[in-house]
Scaffold this motif. Sequence first.
Motif, PDB file in Angstrom:
ATOM      1  N   ARG A 253      -2.182  10.974   3.882  1.00  0.00           N
ATOM      2  CA  ARG A 253      -2.803  12.271   3.572  1.00  0.00           C
ATOM      3  C   ARG A 253      -2.822  12.528   2.069  1.00  0.00           C
ATOM      4  O   ARG A 253      -3.825  12.976   1.510  1.00  0.00           O
ATOM      5  CB  ARG A 253      -2.041  13.393   4.274  1.00  0.00           C
ATOM      6  N   VAL A 254      -1.706  12.207   1.417  1.00  0.00           N
ATOM      7  CA  VAL A 254      -1.652  12.405  -0.034  1.00  0.00           C
ATOM      8  C   VAL A 254      -2.640  11.454  -0.716  1.00  0.00           C
ATOM      9  O   VAL A 254      -3.346  11.817  -1.654  1.00  0.00           O
ATOM     10  CB  VAL A 254      -0.212  12.165  -0.548  1.00  0.00           C
ATOM     11  N   GLY A 255      -2.681  10.221  -0.217  1.00  0.00           N
ATOM     12  CA  GLY A 255      -3.678   9.242  -0.626  1.00  0.00           C
ATOM     13  C   GLY A 255      -3.858   9.069  -2.109  1.00  0.00           C
ATOM     14  O   GLY A 255      -2.941   8.706  -2.829  1.00  0.00           O
ATOM     15  N   ARG A 256      -5.051   9.357  -2.565  1.00  0.00           N
ATOM     16  CA  ARG A 256      -5.399   9.110  -3.962  1.00  0.00           C
ATOM     17  C   ARG A 256      -4.526   9.890  -4.917  1.00  0.00           C
ATOM     18  O   ARG A 256      -4.158   9.410  -5.983  1.00  0.00           O
ATOM     19  CB  ARG A 256      -6.871   9.465  -4.190  1.00  0.00           C
ATOM     20  N   GLU A 257      -4.206  11.116  -4.572  1.00  0.00           N
ATOM     21  CA  GLU A 257      -3.382  11.947  -5.467  1.00  0.00           C
ATOM     22  C   GLU A 257      -2.038  11.280  -5.718  1.00  0.00           C
ATOM     23  O   GLU A 257      -1.557  11.222  -6.842  1.00  0.00           O
ATOM     24  CB  GLU A 257      -3.180  13.325  -4.850  1.00  0.00           C
ATOM     25  N   GLY A 258      -1.432  10.765  -4.629  1.00  0.00           N
ATOM     26  CA  GLY A 258      -0.151  10.101  -4.779  1.00  0.00           C
ATOM     27  C   GLY A 258      -0.267   8.819  -5.573  1.00  0.00           C
ATOM     28  O   GLY A 258       0.591   8.492  -6.389  1.00  0.00           O
TER      29      GLY A 258
ATOM     30  N   ALA B  48      10.669   8.514  11.371  1.00  0.00           N
ATOM     31  CA  ALA B  48      10.683   8.730   9.921  1.00  0.00           C
ATOM     32  C   ALA B  48       9.610   7.893   9.241  1.00  0.00           C
ATOM     33  O   ALA B  48       8.896   8.370   8.345  1.00  0.00           O
ATOM     34  CB  ALA B  48      12.063   8.387   9.360  1.00  0.00           C
ATOM     35  N   PHE B  49       9.473   6.635   9.679  1.00  0.00           N
ATOM     36  CA  PHE B  49       8.451   5.775   9.084  1.00  0.00           C
ATOM     37  C   PHE B  49       7.050   6.308   9.372  1.00  0.00           C
ATOM     38  O   PHE B  49       6.202   6.388   8.468  1.00  0.00           O
ATOM     39  CB  PHE B  49       8.565   4.342   9.614  1.00  0.00           C
ATOM     40  N   VAL B  50       6.790   6.689  10.618  1.00  0.00           N
ATOM     41  CA  VAL B  50       5.468   7.192  10.995  1.00  0.00           C
ATOM     42  C   VAL B  50       5.140   8.467  10.226  1.00  0.00           C
ATOM     43  O   VAL B  50       4.025   8.632   9.707  1.00  0.00           O
ATOM     44  CB  VAL B  50       5.396   7.442  12.519  1.00  0.00           C
ATOM     45  N   ALA B  51       6.116   9.370  10.131  1.00  0.00           N
ATOM     46  CA  ALA B  51       5.889  10.627   9.407  1.00  0.00           C
ATOM     47  C   ALA B  51       5.609  10.354   7.934  1.00  0.00           C
ATOM     48  O   ALA B  51       4.686  10.930   7.339  1.00  0.00           O
ATOM     49  CB  ALA B  51       7.104  11.542   9.552  1.00  0.00           C
ATOM     50  N   GLY B  52       6.396   9.450   7.333  1.00  0.00           N
ATOM     51  CA  GLY B  52       6.185   9.129   5.924  1.00  0.00           C
ATOM     52  C   GLY B  52       4.839   8.465   5.686  1.00  0.00           C
ATOM     53  O   GLY B  52       4.132   8.796   4.723  1.00  0.00           O
ATOM     54  N   ALA B  53       4.462   7.534   6.560  1.00  0.00           N
ATOM     55  CA  ALA B  53       3.171   6.857   6.408  1.00  0.00           C
ATOM     56  C   ALA B  53       2.021   7.842   6.562  1.00  0.00           C
ATOM     57  O   ALA B  53       1.000   7.757   5.846  1.00  0.00           O
ATOM     58  CB  ALA B  53       3.049   5.728   7.430  1.00  0.00           C
ATOM     59  N   ALA B  54       2.162   8.786   7.498  1.00  0.00           N
ATOM     60  CA  ALA B  54       1.107   9.788   7.703  1.00  0.00           C
ATOM     61  C   ALA B  54       0.961  10.676   6.471  1.00  0.00           C
ATOM     62  O   ALA B  54      -0.154  10.977   6.030  1.00  0.00           O
ATOM     63  CB  ALA B  54       1.428  10.632   8.937  1.00  0.00           C
TER      64      ALA B  54
ATOM     65  N   GLY C  34       0.793  -1.218   0.000  1.00  0.00           N
ATOM     66  CA  GLY C  34       0.000   0.000   0.000  1.00  0.00           C
ATOM     67  C   GLY C  34       0.829   1.273   0.000  1.00  0.00           C
ATOM     68  O   GLY C  34       2.002   1.279   0.387  1.00  0.00           O
ATOM     69  N   PHE C  35       0.191   2.355  -0.439  1.00  0.00           N
ATOM     70  CA  PHE C  35       0.880   3.631  -0.617  1.00  0.00           C
ATOM     71  C   PHE C  35       1.425   4.199   0.691  1.00  0.00           C
ATOM     72  O   PHE C  35       2.606   4.569   0.763  1.00  0.00           O
ATOM     73  CB  PHE C  35      -0.071   4.632  -1.290  1.00  0.00           C
ATOM     74  N   PRO C  36       0.636   4.297   1.780  1.00  0.00           N
ATOM     75  CA  PRO C  36       1.188   4.869   3.028  1.00  0.00           C
ATOM     76  C   PRO C  36       2.387   4.099   3.561  1.00  0.00           C
ATOM     77  O   PRO C  36       3.385   4.707   3.979  1.00  0.00           O
ATOM     78  CB  PRO C  36      -0.001   4.803   3.992  1.00  0.00           C
TER      79      PRO C  36
ATOM     80  N   GLN D 257       7.852  12.748  -7.548  1.00  0.00           N
ATOM     81  CA  GLN D 257       6.966  12.261  -8.607  1.00  0.00           C
ATOM     82  C   GLN D 257       5.619  11.819  -8.037  1.00  0.00           C
ATOM     83  O   GLN D 257       4.589  11.918  -8.703  1.00  0.00           O
ATOM     84  CB  GLN D 257       7.612  11.084  -9.337  1.00  0.00           C
ATOM     85  N   ARG D 258       5.633  11.314  -6.817  1.00  0.00           N
ATOM     86  CA  ARG D 258       4.413  10.860  -6.149  1.00  0.00           C
ATOM     87  C   ARG D 258       3.664  12.013  -5.499  1.00  0.00           C
ATOM     88  O   ARG D 258       2.681  11.792  -4.812  1.00  0.00           O
ATOM     89  CB  ARG D 258       4.742   9.823  -5.062  1.00  0.00           C
ATOM     90  N   ASN D 259       4.176  13.246  -5.629  1.00  0.00           N
ATOM     91  CA  ASN D 259       3.585  14.433  -4.991  1.00  0.00           C
ATOM     92  C   ASN D 259       3.699  14.403  -3.464  1.00  0.00           C
ATOM     93  O   ASN D 259       2.947  15.074  -2.767  1.00  0.00           O
ATOM     94  CB  ASN D 259       2.113  14.606  -5.399  1.00  0.00           C
ATOM     95  N   VAL D 260       4.633  13.613  -2.949  1.00  0.00           N
ATOM     96  CA  VAL D 260       4.872  13.548  -1.509  1.00  0.00           C
ATOM     97  C   VAL D 260       5.807  14.679  -1.091  1.00  0.00           C
ATOM     98  O   VAL D 260       5.648  15.275  -0.031  1.00  0.00           O
ATOM     99  CB  VAL D 260       5.470  12.178  -1.123  1.00  0.00           C
ATOM    100  N   LEU D 261       6.801  14.962  -1.924  1.00  0.00           N
ATOM    101  CA  LEU D 261       7.709  16.086  -1.734  1.00  0.00           C
ATOM    102  C   LEU D 261       7.415  17.121  -2.818  1.00  0.00           C
ATOM    103  O   LEU D 261       6.670  16.836  -3.768  1.00  0.00           O
ATOM    104  CB  LEU D 261       9.157  15.597  -1.808  1.00  0.00           C
ATOM    105  N   PRO D 262       7.963  18.332  -2.699  1.00  0.00           N
ATOM    106  CA  PRO D 262       7.642  19.390  -3.675  1.00  0.00           C
ATOM    107  C   PRO D 262       7.796  18.937  -5.120  1.00  0.00           C
ATOM    108  O   PRO D 262       8.803  18.330  -5.501  1.00  0.00           O
ATOM    109  CB  PRO D 262       8.645  20.491  -3.316  1.00  0.00           C
ATOM    110  N   GLU D 263       6.810  19.255  -5.916  1.00  0.00           N
ATOM    111  CA  GLU D 263       6.768  18.837  -7.315  1.00  0.00           C
ATOM    112  C   GLU D 263       7.974  19.318  -8.106  1.00  0.00           C
ATOM    113  O   GLU D 263       8.446  18.640  -9.033  1.00  0.00           O
ATOM    114  CB  GLU D 263       5.466  19.355  -7.946  1.00  0.00           C
ATOM    115  N   SER D 264       8.533  20.467  -7.749  1.00  0.00           N
ATOM    116  CA  SER D 264       9.665  21.027  -8.487  1.00  0.00           C
ATOM    117  C   SER D 264      10.892  20.127  -8.449  1.00  0.00           C
ATOM    118  O   SER D 264      11.738  20.180  -9.341  1.00  0.00           O
ATOM    119  CB  SER D 264      10.030  22.400  -7.919  1.00  0.00           C
ATOM    120  N   LEU D 265      10.999  19.277  -7.431  1.00  0.00           N
ATOM    121  CA  LEU D 265      12.153  18.390  -7.308  1.00  0.00           C
ATOM    122  C   LEU D 265      12.120  17.265  -8.329  1.00  0.00           C
ATOM    123  O   LEU D 265      13.113  16.569  -8.521  1.00  0.00           O
ATOM    124  CB  LEU D 265      12.220  17.805  -5.901  1.00  0.00           C
ATOM    125  N   SER D 266      10.979  17.046  -8.988  1.00  0.00           N
ATOM    126  CA  SER D 266      10.860  15.959  -9.961  1.00  0.00           C
ATOM    127  C   SER D 266      10.996  16.453 -11.397  1.00  0.00           C
ATOM    128  O   SER D 266      10.603  15.762 -12.325  1.00  0.00           O
ATOM    129  CB  SER D 266       9.509  15.247  -9.798  1.00  0.00           C
TER     130      SER D 266
END
Length: 484
Positions: A470-475, A460-466, A101-103, A331-340
């Motif tokens: 949140r990004v969910g479907r968009e990601g 780090a894992f908890v923050a990334g999963a959260a 899964g994504f999270p 690319q997954r929209n998890v970090l700023p889009e400009s970095l991709s």
Amino acid sequence: MSEITTVPEQLSGPPDQPARKLRGNLGVASIVFMVVAAAAPLGVIGGVVPLGLASGNGAGFPATFVISTLILLLFSVGFTAMTPFVTEAGAFFSYVRQSLGFPTGIGIAFVAIVTYVAIEAGVYGLIGPAGIGVVELLGGPTLPWWLFAAAAFVVTTYLGYRNIELSSKVLAVLLTAEIAIIAVLDAVIVARGGAHGLSAGIVTPDAVFSGSLGIGLLFAIISYVGFEATAIFRDEARDPERTIPRATYLALVLIGVFYTVTSWALISGWGDEAAVAQATDAGGTFLGDTAARYIGVFGADLITVLYFTSLFACILAFHNVVSRYVFALSQRNVLPESLSRPHPKHGSPHKASLWISGFVAVSVLLAVLFDLDPAGQFYTWFAGATTVGVVILMIATSVAVLVFFARDRRGHSVWRVWIAPAAGLLGLLTALALILSNLSDLVGGSGVLAWVIVSLLAAAFVAGAAIGARVGREGAQAVRPADR
């Protein structure tokens, strides 16, 4: 299969913007150079092997490299079986996301970033003193360690900004030189028959199980950090569905054979008991002392220089790996889009690379400001985090492989997608238990610091999963259709 992949509308952006995909033409050899360089073979032989001899199972220590290689080969069987079904770059987190899964995948990605940034930053704590040694060898003055770290940082940042093929060429030259000098040393020791005959400790059960096999295995597992990064170069690989599996197996076998043969040769060069005593009393100069004994002062001096370049190759390789993790997350929209957005000319993740350089620069500056010992504190603390982190990444990936093939083996044998991955997972869990039980020793004897490292990775894992939740479907939509 063609390397060109259709990019959905939500990823393509305006027509005048470049696609959010890296470009390259890396073959098996180029990726192998990148991955083996990350393992820093000369650094392992000069640093980890004496520790394994002194604190682990002595003359039986080479056998732990055989055991580690077998565990990681079992891991790679399932890892490479799943590779054709994970058509995005991103290494471990892509496999976990696909299966669990994504999270969960984003949580593992954050663990990976912390893990690789830690090792990249930490090795600057080794390259500084190594640079001091080179300058003093040439008759120069004793300079601050951070000057050499700064010089290496500038070159790494420049090469990280450029096309990946330039980095691979630099790494190929440096890696070839360091392996060549050690191969010469090994050959001379074996040709002379060692100090008192060639060591039989590697095949003697009493030697293999002597001392602390657990600590020996711990040091051996540490030595392979970096081999697993082959999949992160997927978008820059030539025919990735063939290149990635071949590079993974080849890199792992080369590393395992090199470590096993060289550690055995070094023990033979002194004799079983004398090698352990020498590693205990003069571990920091163990490799150089052995080289001086068998190939002369010039050979020992050359190893001093190549040790410095080996550490630089390690830094550059990990910088390229973690930059691509950041690129994949953007690319997954998890970090700023400009970095991709890759560099329009070089096709490199130049913005992600600069972003990572910023974090590393802050880490090194803090080490200087707080007057940390570059090797004894700065490197050791960060290496502890890396050791735990990379084993967690492989455990999560092993679970992902087993879950992915649980209902449908997709034409693979039971051995490849069930038995081998399960056996590899068992070996990795054992390694993690050993690492955690000895982590305080790895970080200077501080139990508090050991738990801080574990807590940091958990956070780090908890923050990334959260963030992933949140990004969910968009990601999820930002993943190419072929991945779903």
